[in-house]
Structures are given as C-alpha cells and as structure tokens.
Scaffold this active site. Structure first.
Site, PDB file in Angstrom:
ATOM      1  N   GLY A  70       7.178  11.942   3.233  1.00  0.00           N
ATOM      2  CA  GLY A  70       7.360  12.097   4.807  1.00  0.00           C
ATOM      3  C   GLY A  70       7.524  10.638   5.113  1.00  0.00           C
ATOM      4  O   GLY A  70       6.959   9.798   4.729  1.00  0.00           O
ATOM      5  N   GLU A  75       0.819  -1.112  -0.277  1.00  0.00           N
ATOM      6  CA  GLU A  75       0.077   0.037  -0.114  1.00  0.00           C
ATOM      7  C   GLU A  75       0.792   1.082   0.017  1.00  0.00           C
ATOM      8  O   GLU A  75       0.442   2.087  -0.674  1.00  0.00           O
ATOM      9  CB  GLU A  75      -0.976  -0.032   1.153  1.00  0.00           C
ATOM     10  N   LYS A  94       4.305   4.526  -9.750  1.00  0.00           N
ATOM     11  CA  LYS A  94       3.260   4.320  -9.090  1.00  0.00           C
ATOM     12  C   LYS A  94       2.126   4.303 -10.007  1.00  0.00           C
ATOM     13  O   LYS A  94       1.039   3.386  -9.729  1.00  0.00           O
ATOM     14  CB  LYS A  94       2.885   5.590  -8.254  1.00  0.00           C
TER      15      LYS A  94
END
Length: 404
Positions: free
Chosen positions: A295, A121, A197
């Site tokens: 992040g 994920e 992606k």
C-alpha cells in the site's frame, strides 16, 4: 528559525504522492519539497504541478537540495540516481529493494568514500521499522535467525486461498484490483520481492552482503487447491516464508519458500497484506514485528520515518557488518513437492509418495540452486515442511489428502 531541509523527490506515483502528502501535513515546518522529477510531464499533478520537472539535474546538481528521496520503479535507473546523489554528498532515502539487493555493496562503498548518507527502511517490510529495530535494539546482541512474511501481495493471495472458495487466478485478480499486486505480479508471486528483502535484512542482522542468486527461492505461482487442502488437513496454512539462520560456524543458511505454518506459530495469524518478521536474539528469544507490507501510505510512512532520522542525524548503525560476506552454507530441507509431470528431475532423499505427482522428502539447497533454471521450467510447486512430517504416518493420502 531552524534550518529547513530542502528535498528533491524522484517519482510521483502512488508512493511518491503519499510521501508528498504526509510531508506537507506533518513536517511542513521542517522540510520543503523543492523539486519533483518525473518522466511523464503530461499528467496532472494537482497542487504539486509547480514543482514538477523532467530533468534529473534539477535535483542532483542543485546545491540547495540536502535530501534526495527516490521512489521510482526501474531498479537500474534508481541505482544510477542514488549513486550519483551519494557521490555528490547528498543524503538519500530509497524504497527500491531490488536496486539495493543488486548493488548494496557498491552503494555502501560509495557512502564510505563520500559525505553521503543512505537510508532505506521502506525497502524491506512496508510500515514495519525492522531495520531500525535490528540496528538499535539488537546492536549488541547476536541475532541467530530471521523468519518472516515479507510480501503483502503473496500473503493476501494465500490468505484468500486458505479461506477457500476462490481460485489462485481469482485471488490474484482481487489483489491487483486492490493495488496490492502489480499488473505483472511475477516479482511478488515468484518470490523475488521477498528474496530481495531478505538480502537486505541479512546485511543488517548478520553482516552478510550476498547476492540474490545465492539464495534458494520458489514462489507461489504454481500453487493449487490440492496443496492448500493437503496442508489444511494436517493443521497447517501455506505461507510464503523468507528465512535466514546463522550456524555456529558463522555460515548462513537462507531461503524463500512456500512453507507449512502450524497454528501454534505466530506467523499463522498474519493475513492479507500484512507482513511480519520474527527475530531470534541470543538473549531475548523470539520477537515479532507486524505491520502493513503493501500500500502507498504504509510505504510512504516508512520513508517519512527515514526523513525524521535524517533530521535527527541518526544514520543506520550496521553493527553486524563485518566487511566480508558470510558463506552461504549448504543444508537439507524437508519439503513437499507436487509436479505437473510424474517424471520430474527433482530427486528427493528419504522420499515418500502422497500420490503419483505429490511427495515429501529432503532436498540439498546447493543442489537445487545449481539446477534452479532447469527445475523452474517444470512448473512444480515446492514447499518447506516440518521435519517431523517426514516420519509422520498422517501424510498418507488416505488420511489427509481429502480434496474439498
């Protein structure tokens, strides 16, 4: 007492540390990190130091370790570790989007022929649960298109440029300082990260296992204040957009390009390190998922969500997977192009000039793909534009090309 899942962790950088900290804080009664394999044994690992090893066998050959989490940067090394773990029947969680994009079909074949499980994920949109949403919510509903901002680093840079008063180099340096962009930002600003992606999302949304080289992509590394001003004066922002659309004949059209996004679009307000994915379903129309795409903790949180999926014995459904890649269809796209040299080899159909080095027109996706390497050397900036702009009188230089 229920069985405690034993975990082996490859990598202890910022994401690995985030995974360690969240698991210790939130799931210490259900999982236990038994071993952490790293390359550099000279670094101080704090409270995790007793778990540190440099031998991959300490994880791969340990029958007590049920679950392997891979968060290293090297894609090929990651593939070797993940493939071996799956072959040994272990459950594997990875965030390595390049490794998955390059080797997805091989890894799926390994899963089918072993007792292993593969979850990833965190590889697509940081904290956004897009894969689980596609697999579950859209399990029995055809998806017609996916469109999104899939790279937090590029979006941060473009947000600063759209605000004005800052150069591309300054915005990039700021993104690097905040940890949103790597020291070598090519994968982010060059569009490669979004491309990888999109390959993964194409599998879950459309059942297509394609190669990244089959998808047209250009990044933002050649963007200028002129491009930002041109779009702004027409009422648009430039965003790096990844998009795939399923055609009625079953073929797929995919691309990753800087794109003009109008203020009426939901993607217009997605700023800084945030990602967003717009999913069009046959019965539900458009749905938008938004969250932090860059992040250490947002990425780590998605990895921990996959740990929970393992605990609940909920592997991916992959209901769209047909077993055969869909063909990448050819299509024309309306684009804006600005070249460093006025003698660019890129030919546009329905061409209209804005000035000596800027023009709009149409490209054929497969033609540009065929000449991608040649065109990449030209230092051109290319952005998708709405079809309506090709016929609009507002794109004349005297009306909209007011540099600020």
């Amino acid at each position: 007492m229920s069985h405690i899942i034993q975990i082996g962790l490859f990598g202890y950088g910022v994401v690995g540390q985030g995974v360690y900290n969240i698991l210790q804080k939130e799931l210490s009664n259900r999982v236990k990190i038994q071993k952490i394999v790293v390359k550099d044994l000279t670094k101080d690992r704090g409270e995790a130091s007793p778990l540190i090893s440099f031998a991959k066998e300490d994880i791969l050959d340990n029958p007590e370790i049920d679950l392997v989490i891979e968060v290293i940067s090297d894609a090929e090394e990651a593939f070797s570790l993940v493939a071996e773990a799956l072959q040994k029947g272990k459950k594997v969680i990875t965030a390595n989007k390049k490794m998955l994009a390059d080797h997805l079909q091989e890894l799926l074949h390994t899963v089918e022929n072993s007792q292993g499980t593969l979850l990833y994920e965190a590889s697509t949109c940081g904290s956004i649960p897009v894969i689980q949403t596609i697999d579950k919510h859209f399990a029995y509903q055809p998806i017609t298109s996916i469109r999104g901002i899939l790279n937090g680093s590029s979006n941060y840079i473009l947000s600063k440029l759209n605000q004005g008063g800052i150069s591309y180099a300054q915005a990039l340096a700021e993104a690097q300082q905040l940890g949103f962009a790597e020291a070598d930002p090519k994968l982010d600003v060059g569009g490669y990260d979004s491309l990888n992606k999109l390959v993964i999302l194409n599998y879950h949304a459309f059942g297509a296992i394609g190669k990244s080289e089959e998808i047209l992509h250009f990044g933002i590394q050649h963007i200028s204040e002129q491009d930002i001003a041109w779009a702004k004066n027409l009422g648009y922002k430039i965003k790096l957009i990844a998009q795939s659309s399923l055609q009625p004949n079953g073929e797929l059209i995919s691309w990753v390009l800087p794109s003009l996004v109008h203020s009426e679009s939901e993607l217009y307000t997605i700023e800084n390190e945030y990602n967003a994915v717009q999913i069009e379903g046959l019965y539900t129309d458009s749905q938008l998922l938004k969250g932090k795409g860059a992040g250490s903790l947002p990425t780590a949180a998605s990895i921990v969500a996959d740990v929970l999926a393992v605990l609940r014995q909920e592997p991916y459904i992959n209901s769209a997977y047909s077993g055969k890649p869909k063909t990448q269809a050819d299509a024309s796209l309306a684009v804006y192009v600005r070249e460093e040299s006025p003698s660019s080899p890129l030919i546009l159909k329905d061409e209209r000039f804005i000035d000596k080095r800027s023009r709009i027109g149409r490209i054929q996706i497969k033609e540009v793909l065929r000449r991608k390497e040649e065109l990449a050397e030209q230092g051109l900036f290319i952005a998708q534009i709405p079809e309506a702009l090709l016929a609009s009188q507002a794109v004349h230089k005297e009306d909209c090309y007011q540099l600020v």
